[in-house]
Design a protein around this motif. Structure first.
Motif, PDB file in Angstrom:
ATOM      1  N   SER A 214      44.573  31.085  62.520  1.00  0.00           N
ATOM      2  CA  SER A 214      44.176  32.141  61.576  1.00  0.00           C
ATOM      3  C   SER A 214      43.301  31.588  60.457  1.00  0.00           C
ATOM      4  CB  SER A 214      45.422  32.807  60.971  1.00  0.00           C
ATOM      5  OG  SER A 214      46.154  31.884  60.166  1.00  0.00           O
ATOM      6  N   ILE A 215      42.993  30.289  60.518  1.00  0.00           N
ATOM      7  CA  ILE A 215      42.193  29.638  59.480  1.00  0.00           C
ATOM      8  C   ILE A 215      40.754  29.488  59.954  1.00  0.00           C
ATOM      9  CG2 ILE A 215      41.847  27.495  58.173  1.00  0.00           C
ATOM     10  CD1 ILE A 215      44.856  27.075  58.250  1.00  0.00           C
ATOM     11  N   ASP A 216      39.835  29.900  59.098  1.00  0.00           N
ATOM     12  CA  ASP A 216      38.408  29.786  59.397  1.00  0.00           C
ATOM     13  C   ASP A 216      37.754  28.987  58.269  1.00  0.00           C
ATOM     14  OD1 ASP A 216      35.726  30.035  59.910  1.00  0.00           O
ATOM     15  OD2 ASP A 216      35.740  32.207  60.158  1.00  0.00           O
ATOM     16  N   PHE A 217      37.238  27.811  58.596  1.00  0.00           N
ATOM     17  CA  PHE A 217      36.613  26.978  57.574  1.00  0.00           C
ATOM     18  C   PHE A 217      35.439  27.684  56.912  1.00  0.00           C
ATOM     19  CE2 PHE A 217      38.329  23.303  60.206  1.00  0.00           C
ATOM     20  CZ  PHE A 217      39.328  22.999  59.285  1.00  0.00           C
ATOM     21  N   GLY A 218      34.877  28.660  57.590  1.00  0.00           N
ATOM     22  CA  GLY A 218      33.767  29.410  57.020  1.00  0.00           C
ATOM     23  C   GLY A 218      34.142  30.171  55.768  1.00  0.00           C
ATOM     24  N   LYS A 219      35.435  30.493  55.628  1.00  0.00           N
ATOM     25  CA  LYS A 219      35.893  31.219  54.444  1.00  0.00           C
ATOM     26  C   LYS A 219      35.741  30.376  53.183  1.00  0.00           C
ATOM     27  CE  LYS A 219      37.150  35.082  56.384  1.00  0.00           C
ATOM     28  NZ  LYS A 219      36.444  36.351  56.083  1.00  0.00           N
ATOM     29  N   ILE A 220      35.825  29.053  53.337  1.00  0.00           N
ATOM     30  CA  ILE A 220      35.634  28.182  52.178  1.00  0.00           C
ATOM     31  C   ILE A 220      34.202  28.312  51.673  1.00  0.00           C
ATOM     32  CG2 ILE A 220      35.570  25.778  51.418  1.00  0.00           C
ATOM     33  CD1 ILE A 220      37.827  25.154  53.262  1.00  0.00           C
ATOM     34  N   VAL A 221      33.250  28.355  52.606  1.00  0.00           N
ATOM     35  CA  VAL A 221      31.843  28.501  52.230  1.00  0.00           C
ATOM     36  C   VAL A 221      31.605  29.859  51.592  1.00  0.00           C
ATOM     37  CG1 VAL A 221      29.479  28.536  53.108  1.00  0.00           C
ATOM     38  CG2 VAL A 221      31.151  26.945  54.072  1.00  0.00           C
ATOM     39  N   GLU A 222      32.190  30.891  52.186  1.00  0.00           N
ATOM     40  CA  GLU A 222      31.993  32.253  51.678  1.00  0.00           C
ATOM     41  C   GLU A 222      32.556  32.407  50.272  1.00  0.00           C
ATOM     42  OE1 GLU A 222      33.042  36.863  53.013  1.00  0.00           O
ATOM     43  OE2 GLU A 222      33.561  35.177  54.309  1.00  0.00           O
ATOM     44  N   GLY A 223      33.701  31.804  50.017  1.00  0.00           N
ATOM     45  CA  GLY A 223      34.316  31.905  48.691  1.00  0.00           C
ATOM     46  C   GLY A 223      33.644  31.034  47.660  1.00  0.00           C
ATOM     47  N   GLY A 224      32.838  30.077  48.105  1.00  0.00           N
ATOM     48  CA  GLY A 224      32.115  29.226  47.178  1.00  0.00           C
ATOM     49  C   GLY A 224      33.010  28.211  46.485  1.00  0.00           C
ATOM     50  N   LEU A 225      32.391  27.487  45.558  1.00  0.00           N
ATOM     51  CA  LEU A 225      33.129  26.459  44.821  1.00  0.00           C
ATOM     52  C   LEU A 225      34.264  27.053  44.005  1.00  0.00           C
ATOM     53  CD1 LEU A 225      30.202  24.159  43.601  1.00  0.00           C
ATOM     54  CD2 LEU A 225      31.829  23.732  45.444  1.00  0.00           C
ATOM     55  N   SER A 226      34.081  28.283  43.526  1.00  0.00           N
ATOM     56  CA  SER A 226      35.132  28.911  42.728  1.00  0.00           C
ATOM     57  C   SER A 226      36.381  29.160  43.568  1.00  0.00           C
ATOM     58  CB  SER A 226      34.635  30.224  42.114  1.00  0.00           C
ATOM     59  OG  SER A 226      34.208  31.116  43.133  1.00  0.00           O
ATOM     60  N   GLY A 227      36.188  29.554  44.818  1.00  0.00           N
ATOM     61  CA  GLY A 227      37.339  29.763  45.694  1.00  0.00           C
ATOM     62  C   GLY A 227      38.053  28.469  46.015  1.00  0.00           C
ATOM     63  N   ILE A 228      37.275  27.391  46.208  1.00  0.00           N
ATOM     64  CA  ILE A 228      37.882  26.083  46.438  1.00  0.00           C
ATOM     65  C   ILE A 228      38.646  25.640  45.202  1.00  0.00           C
ATOM     66  CG2 ILE A 228      37.387  23.645  46.893  1.00  0.00           C
ATOM     67  CD1 ILE A 228      34.942  24.550  48.482  1.00  0.00           C
ATOM     68  N   LEU A 229      38.057  25.868  44.030  1.00  0.00           N
ATOM     69  CA  LEU A 229      38.733  25.535  42.771  1.00  0.00           C
ATOM     70  C   LEU A 229      40.060  26.269  42.662  1.00  0.00           C
ATOM     71  CD1 LEU A 229      38.861  24.334  39.899  1.00  0.00           C
ATOM     72  CD2 LEU A 229      37.508  26.300  39.113  1.00  0.00           C
ATOM     73  N   LEU A 230      40.072  27.538  43.053  1.00  0.00           N
ATOM     74  CA  LEU A 230      41.309  28.319  43.007  1.00  0.00           C
ATOM     75  C   LEU A 230      42.363  27.708  43.924  1.00  0.00           C
ATOM     76  CD1 LEU A 230      42.926  30.755  42.092  1.00  0.00           C
ATOM     77  CD2 LEU A 230      41.757  32.130  43.828  1.00  0.00           C
ATOM     78  N   GLY A 231      41.959  27.266  45.096  1.00  0.00           N
ATOM     79  CA  GLY A 231      42.899  26.631  46.013  1.00  0.00           C
ATOM     80  C   GLY A 231      43.457  25.337  45.455  1.00  0.00           C
ATOM     81  N   VAL A 232      42.578  24.529  44.858  1.00  0.00           N
ATOM     82  CA  VAL A 232      43.025  23.264  44.261  1.00  0.00           C
ATOM     83  C   VAL A 232      44.002  23.536  43.115  1.00  0.00           C
ATOM     84  CG1 VAL A 232      42.275  21.214  42.987  1.00  0.00           C
ATOM     85  CG2 VAL A 232      40.934  22.025  44.936  1.00  0.00           C
ATOM     86  N   MET A 233      43.678  24.524  42.276  1.00  0.00           N
ATOM     87  CA  MET A 233      44.571  24.880  41.172  1.00  0.00           C
ATOM     88  C   MET A 233      45.933  25.335  41.686  1.00  0.00           C
ATOM     89  SD  MET A 233      41.826  26.958  38.780  1.00  0.00           S
ATOM     90  CE  MET A 233      43.132  27.795  37.876  1.00  0.00           C
ATOM     91  N   THR A 234      45.917  26.118  42.747  1.00  0.00           N
ATOM     92  CA  THR A 234      47.172  26.628  43.301  1.00  0.00           C
ATOM     93  C   THR A 234      48.056  25.488  43.782  1.00  0.00           C
ATOM     94  OG1 THR A 234      46.102  28.695  43.987  1.00  0.00           O
ATOM     95  CG2 THR A 234      48.180  28.124  45.060  1.00  0.00           C
TER      96      THR A 234
END
Length: 319
Positions: A214-234
């Protein structure tokens, strides 16, 4: 070929390796295993069924005299996760710029991602590092599925009024029931407890693989750096908070860190919030892709974070 021995050398390897392998397949060849029948049922669509069976086997190992400890652990994790996510969300609202964003993040996305957790990842990590009480704690953690706790946080902030109908008692019971059936079987018959004890460890790599599909690495690109930042913060904020609180209570701190993730169902939370209150409609789309990126990021980062905590380099330095 020593496949299991090689996987065991990697902290959380029985969960991490199948999950990453499946995520790669889902990203670059998503239809490879979606061919129907038994193959798709096991490797793609089987996560819910496999986790339910895992919960039943785990429930059989619970002695009713110690179930109160499981409730205490589950309640503690639930509160810590919600409190940290809500506090960071409040901070984001307080210091948001003219565009309503904080470091490019929608406060709604922060609350939705950080107050929710991936139950499958939690069970996989606890299955390797926790005990039967930690596994049973999941019965309470089901409360953070969906938009309910996000709505509670928003209502406390005064951002919106409390909306009824977002928490389903039936959904909560449906998560709890496999554990209760296992508990009943295990407490009525010690032979059944012994028989079912063999199931927990065996199921971990199989439902981890299904989760990875259910994981698509493309979602990281779509969410941008801000989405990655949110994941790291979580991972870092909620995982560390859970680790420290569990350590303070004298419980296994790795179990506390296992809640530092975002579940896939959190992706639907921004739209649900916007449907309940139209004032969130303008940030709903952005929040959705950011939460999706957080889901993927935490699925990859949390097992590595847990592995780091297991190795405990600061403890070795004290020796």
């Amino acid at each position: 070929m020593k496949i299991k021995a090689a996987m065991d050398r990697i902290p959380g390897g029985m969960m991490v390796i199948p999950l990453l392998l499946a995520a790669l397949i889902n990203t670059f060849a998503p239809d490879l295993l979606r061919i129907g029948n038994f193959t798709q049922a096991l490797f793609v669509d089987g996560s819910s069924t496999l986790i339910a069976l895992f919960l039943l086997c785990a429930g059989a190992q619970i002695n009713l005299r110690s179930f109160g400890v499981s409730l205490a652990k589950g309640g503690t994790l639930l509160f810590v996760k919600w409190f940290v996510g809500g506090a960071v969300g409040l901070l984001a609202y307080a210091f948001a710029g003219p565009d309503g964003l904080w470091f490019g993040l929608a406060p709604l996305a922060i609350i939705a991602a950080m107050t929710n957790s991936n139950g499958g990842l939690y069970m996989a990590i606890v299955g390797q590092y926790g005990d039967k009480e930690d596994k049973a704690a999941y019965s309470l953690l089901a409360l953070n599925d969906g938009p309910f706790l996000t709505m509670v946080a928003l209502s406390i902030f005064g951002a919106m009024g409390f909306v009824e109908g977002l928490f389903s008692l039936q959904s909560f019971i449906s998560v709890l029931l496999p554990i209760l059936v296992g508990m009943l079987l295990g407490n009525l018959d010690s032979d059944m407890r012994q028989f079912l004890s063999k199931g927990s460890d065996m199921l971990i790599p199989f439902f981890a693989f299904a989760l990875g599909m259910s994981i698509d690495f493309g979602k990281i690109v779509e969410g941008g750096l801000s989405g990655i930042l949110l994941g790291v913060m979580t991972v870092v904020l909620t995982g560390t908070a859970g680790y420290l609180v569990f350590k303070a209570f004298g419980w296994n701190p790795i179990v506390g860190a296992a809640e530092g993730s975002t579940a896939g169902n959190a992706v639907a939370t921004p739209a649900a919030i916007a449907a309940a209150n139209a004032s969130f409609a303008k940030v709903s789309a952005l929040a959705t892709v950011q939460v999706a990126a957080s889901t993927v990021t935490t699925a990859l980062l949390l097992p590595l974070f847990v592995a780091f905590l297991v190795k405990a380099p600061w403890k070795r330095n004290k020796q």
